[in-house]
Design a protein around this motif. Sequence first.
Motif, PDB file in Angstrom:
ATOM      1  N   LYS A 222       0.853  -1.184   0.000  1.00  8.90           N
ATOM      2  CA  LYS A 222       0.000   0.000   0.000  1.00  8.90           C
ATOM      3  C   LYS A 222       0.895   1.242   0.000  1.00  8.90           C
ATOM      4  N   ALA A 223       0.453   2.275  -0.690  1.00 10.91           N
ATOM      5  CA  ALA A 223       1.315   3.443  -0.886  1.00 10.91           C
ATOM      6  C   ALA A 223       1.605   4.194   0.401  1.00 10.91           C
ATOM      7  N   SER A 224       0.719   4.093   1.384  1.00  9.54           N
ATOM      8  CA  SER A 224       0.912   4.859   2.615  1.00  9.54           C
ATOM      9  C   SER A 224       0.582   4.008   3.834  1.00  9.54           C
ATOM     10  N   ILE A 225       1.012   4.500   4.988  1.00 10.45           N
ATOM     11  CA  ILE A 225       0.698   3.870   6.267  1.00 10.45           C
ATOM     12  C   ILE A 225      -0.431   4.657   6.920  1.00 10.45           C
ATOM     13  N   GLU A 226      -1.455   3.957   7.362  1.00 11.20           N
ATOM     14  CA  GLU A 226      -2.581   4.607   8.041  1.00 11.20           C
ATOM     15  C   GLU A 226      -2.200   4.860   9.495  1.00 11.20           C
ATOM     16  N   GLY A 227      -2.346   6.105   9.943  1.00 12.17           N
ATOM     17  CA  GLY A 227      -1.997   6.442  11.318  1.00 12.17           C
ATOM     18  C   GLY A 227      -0.634   7.106  11.389  1.00 12.17           C
ATOM     19  N   ASP A 228      -0.572   8.238  12.057  1.00 10.79           N
ATOM     20  CA  ASP A 228       0.678   8.980  12.168  1.00 10.79           C
ATOM     21  C   ASP A 228       1.624   8.326  13.167  1.00 10.79           C
ATOM     22  N   VAL A 229       2.898   8.634  13.030  1.00 13.53           N
ATOM     23  CA  VAL A 229       3.904   8.164  13.987  1.00 13.53           C
ATOM     24  C   VAL A 229       3.519   8.667  15.386  1.00 13.53           C
ATOM     25  N   GLY A 230       3.572   7.766  16.359  1.00  8.08           N
ATOM     26  CA  GLY A 230       3.254   8.146  17.727  1.00  8.08           C
ATOM     27  C   GLY A 230       1.799   7.972  18.118  1.00  8.08           C
TER      28      GLY A 230
ATOM     29  N   PRO B 117      -3.575   2.414  28.348  1.00  5.38           N
ATOM     30  CA  PRO B 117      -3.356   1.022  27.935  1.00  5.38           C
ATOM     31  C   PRO B 117      -3.258   0.917  26.417  1.00  5.38           C
ATOM     32  N   ARG B 118      -2.597  -0.118  25.951  1.00  5.39           N
ATOM     33  CA  ARG B 118      -2.461  -0.297  24.508  1.00  5.39           C
ATOM     34  C   ARG B 118      -3.846  -0.392  23.856  1.00  5.39           C
ATOM     35  N   TYR B 119      -4.022   0.322  22.769  1.00  3.47           N
ATOM     36  CA  TYR B 119      -5.309   0.365  22.078  1.00  3.47           C
ATOM     37  C   TYR B 119      -5.550  -0.952  21.351  1.00  3.47           C
ATOM     38  N   GLU B 120      -6.723  -1.553  21.573  1.00  2.00           N
ATOM     39  CA  GLU B 120      -7.008  -2.861  20.981  1.00  2.00           C
ATOM     40  C   GLU B 120      -8.151  -2.826  19.977  1.00  2.00           C
ATOM     41  N   GLY B 121      -8.741  -1.645  19.754  1.00  2.00           N
ATOM     42  CA  GLY B 121      -9.860  -1.562  18.826  1.00  2.00           C
ATOM     43  C   GLY B 121      -9.421  -1.222  17.407  1.00  2.00           C
ATOM     44  N   PHE B 122     -10.340  -0.609  16.672  1.00  2.00           N
ATOM     45  CA  PHE B 122     -10.091  -0.242  15.285  1.00  2.00           C
ATOM     46  C   PHE B 122     -10.531   1.201  15.072  1.00  2.00           C
ATOM     47  N   LYS B 123     -10.024   1.826  14.024  1.00  2.00           N
ATOM     48  CA  LYS B 123     -10.363   3.204  13.715  1.00  2.00           C
ATOM     49  C   LYS B 123     -10.993   3.262  12.327  1.00  2.00           C
ATOM     50  N   SER B 124     -12.225   3.757  12.284  1.00  2.00           N
ATOM     51  CA  SER B 124     -12.998   3.733  11.046  1.00  2.00           C
ATOM     52  C   SER B 124     -12.298   4.451   9.905  1.00  2.00           C
ATOM     53  N   THR B 125     -11.677   5.588  10.207  1.00  2.00           N
ATOM     54  CA  THR B 125     -11.041   6.357   9.128  1.00  2.00           C
ATOM     55  C   THR B 125      -9.886   5.597   8.490  1.00  2.00           C
ATOM     56  N   GLN B 126      -9.231   4.739   9.279  1.00  2.00           N
ATOM     57  CA  GLN B 126      -8.137   3.949   8.727  1.00  2.00           C
ATOM     58  C   GLN B 126      -8.658   2.708   8.012  1.00  2.00           C
ATOM     59  N   ALA B 127      -9.637   2.063   8.618  1.00  2.00           N
ATOM     60  CA  ALA B 127     -10.169   0.834   8.026  1.00  2.00           C
ATOM     61  C   ALA B 127     -10.821   1.097   6.678  1.00  2.00           C
ATOM     62  N   THR B 128     -11.433   2.278   6.525  1.00  2.00           N
ATOM     63  CA  THR B 128     -12.128   2.553   5.264  1.00  2.00           C
ATOM     64  C   THR B 128     -11.175   2.555   4.086  1.00  2.00           C
ATOM     65  N   HIS B 129      -9.918   2.995   4.314  1.00  2.00           N
ATOM     66  CA  HIS B 129      -8.938   2.971   3.232  1.00  2.00           C
ATOM     67  C   HIS B 129      -8.441   1.552   2.954  1.00  2.00           C
ATOM     68  N   LEU B 130      -8.386   0.723   3.976  1.00  2.00           N
ATOM     69  CA  LEU B 130      -7.942  -0.656   3.786  1.00  2.00           C
ATOM     70  C   LEU B 130      -8.985  -1.476   3.019  1.00  2.00           C
ATOM     71  N   PHE B 131     -10.271  -1.119   3.183  1.00  2.00           N
ATOM     72  CA  PHE B 131     -11.299  -1.805   2.371  1.00  2.00           C
ATOM     73  C   PHE B 131     -11.003  -1.685   0.888  1.00  2.00           C
ATOM     74  N   GLU B 132     -10.379  -0.579   0.483  1.00  2.00           N
ATOM     75  CA  GLU B 132     -10.130  -0.317  -0.921  1.00  2.00           C
ATOM     76  C   GLU B 132      -9.061  -1.204  -1.525  1.00  2.00           C
ATOM     77  N   MET B 133      -8.334  -1.931  -0.678  1.00  2.00           N
ATOM     78  CA  MET B 133      -7.224  -2.733  -1.180  1.00  2.00           C
ATOM     79  C   MET B 133      -7.696  -3.861  -2.107  1.00  2.00           C
ATOM     80  N   THR B 134      -8.970  -4.223  -2.053  1.00  2.00           N
ATOM     81  CA  THR B 134      -9.476  -5.298  -2.917  1.00  2.00           C
ATOM     82  C   THR B 134     -10.275  -4.744  -4.097  1.00  2.00           C
ATOM     83  N   LYS B 135     -10.108  -3.465  -4.370  1.00  2.00           N
ATOM     84  CA  LYS B 135     -10.908  -2.855  -5.452  1.00  2.00           C
ATOM     85  C   LYS B 135     -10.519  -3.408  -6.801  1.00  2.00           C
ATOM     86  N   GLY B 136      -9.217  -3.501  -7.082  1.00  2.00           N
ATOM     87  CA  GLY B 136      -8.767  -4.028  -8.374  1.00  2.00           C
ATOM     88  C   GLY B 136      -9.249  -3.170  -9.512  1.00  2.00           C
TER      89      GLY B 136
END
Length: 400
Positions: A326-334, A379-398
Amino acid sequence: DLELQLQPSFTLTKRQMSSVLRLRSSQAPLSSALSLISPGLGHARMLNLRYPGHSSALSGSPAPSSSQQQQQRHPQRHFSTSTDKRTGHISGPHSGIETTDPKEKFACRLFDRLWDRYRDRVEYVQTYESIVLDKGATFFNDHIALRTIALQDSRTGIASISRLFEALGYRGAECYNFEDKHLSAIYLQHPHPKLPKLFISELRTWELSESSSYLIRRTLSSHNPEHVSDQLLRRLYSLGSTPLTEADGTDLLNQAASCLESPQWLPPDLEDLKQVHQESQYGAWVMVHGYNVNHFTSLINSHKVKELDNIEKTVQALKDRNVPMKASIEGDVGTSLRQTATEAVNIDVEVTVNGVPATTQWPYAYFELAQRDAVNGTPRYEGFKSTQATHLFEMTKGKS
């Protein structure tokens, strides 16, 4: 003492809430309790329900008073990566998890069964395994993603497969909405901290155009009515309460895996598939792949070697082995959650052309990387973030 987080705007009366709690005290699944007071809440779409003494939204399971109590039952043991002597491959990432009851053990067997099939299809996973071995690192699976289509049909949607995992002890933790993609999702978590999270989503077909909705319904009209049977759920839920022979265990594993490993309906028409893809690549994906695993996810934090101790280093190691990323990483450093993925591989899928069986290439799955960190003393975050997941859905667009 009840805190309701309703997204976007559900409201429960005190009488309804009393009904939910009364049903929960009788050990009824929360989804069933909600269904009795309001069918629209049955699958907990867009609902977060939390109350003191419980570990997470929708779980209905008492939470330990501290993280130390949970660790006493399941020590945070970091298992070493091992190699299957028969195949020469790294053993499934769940085989090294220390389990304490038959349901946990069965879940690990099921996940490794799904993993083996997935890694054979997604060659980038094998490259990743090679990097892990070369660097002397270890890894485990953070989460598994599954996709479904929601119709006004009890055989479809999130609940069509989530009950398999609920029978094994998983409970809902959080819900998510992807408005622009017409998707709802739920994240399921097991009390065992090393079992992977499950991210199950569904397409709200009634929000699509009439033509796309019709074509999806036409394909799923042949859905297997015995996809996840009551008998299968009872057998899974009863694991440990009655003796199970090795043959019976294998039969049960085959039954559970078959619910996910192939579409539960007849192949779609290729032109129908292309038309749906124009509006919803997610819908087209499910039409050809069914409930197959969409992706597994390596937790960067589990590598435990300097060469792979963050997501940037791991991405570079994969690029150095010619893995397209993927061209970018979702989520900023830190930040608490950072994600990226390989590109999706294409595989042959079954379709029909003018009523004649055929095959075509279609995007299948990618391999995800996730880095989870504690930020500002939380505590370490164990959930998901909608704004990041929405871009990952696109990985199967083809390509359309």
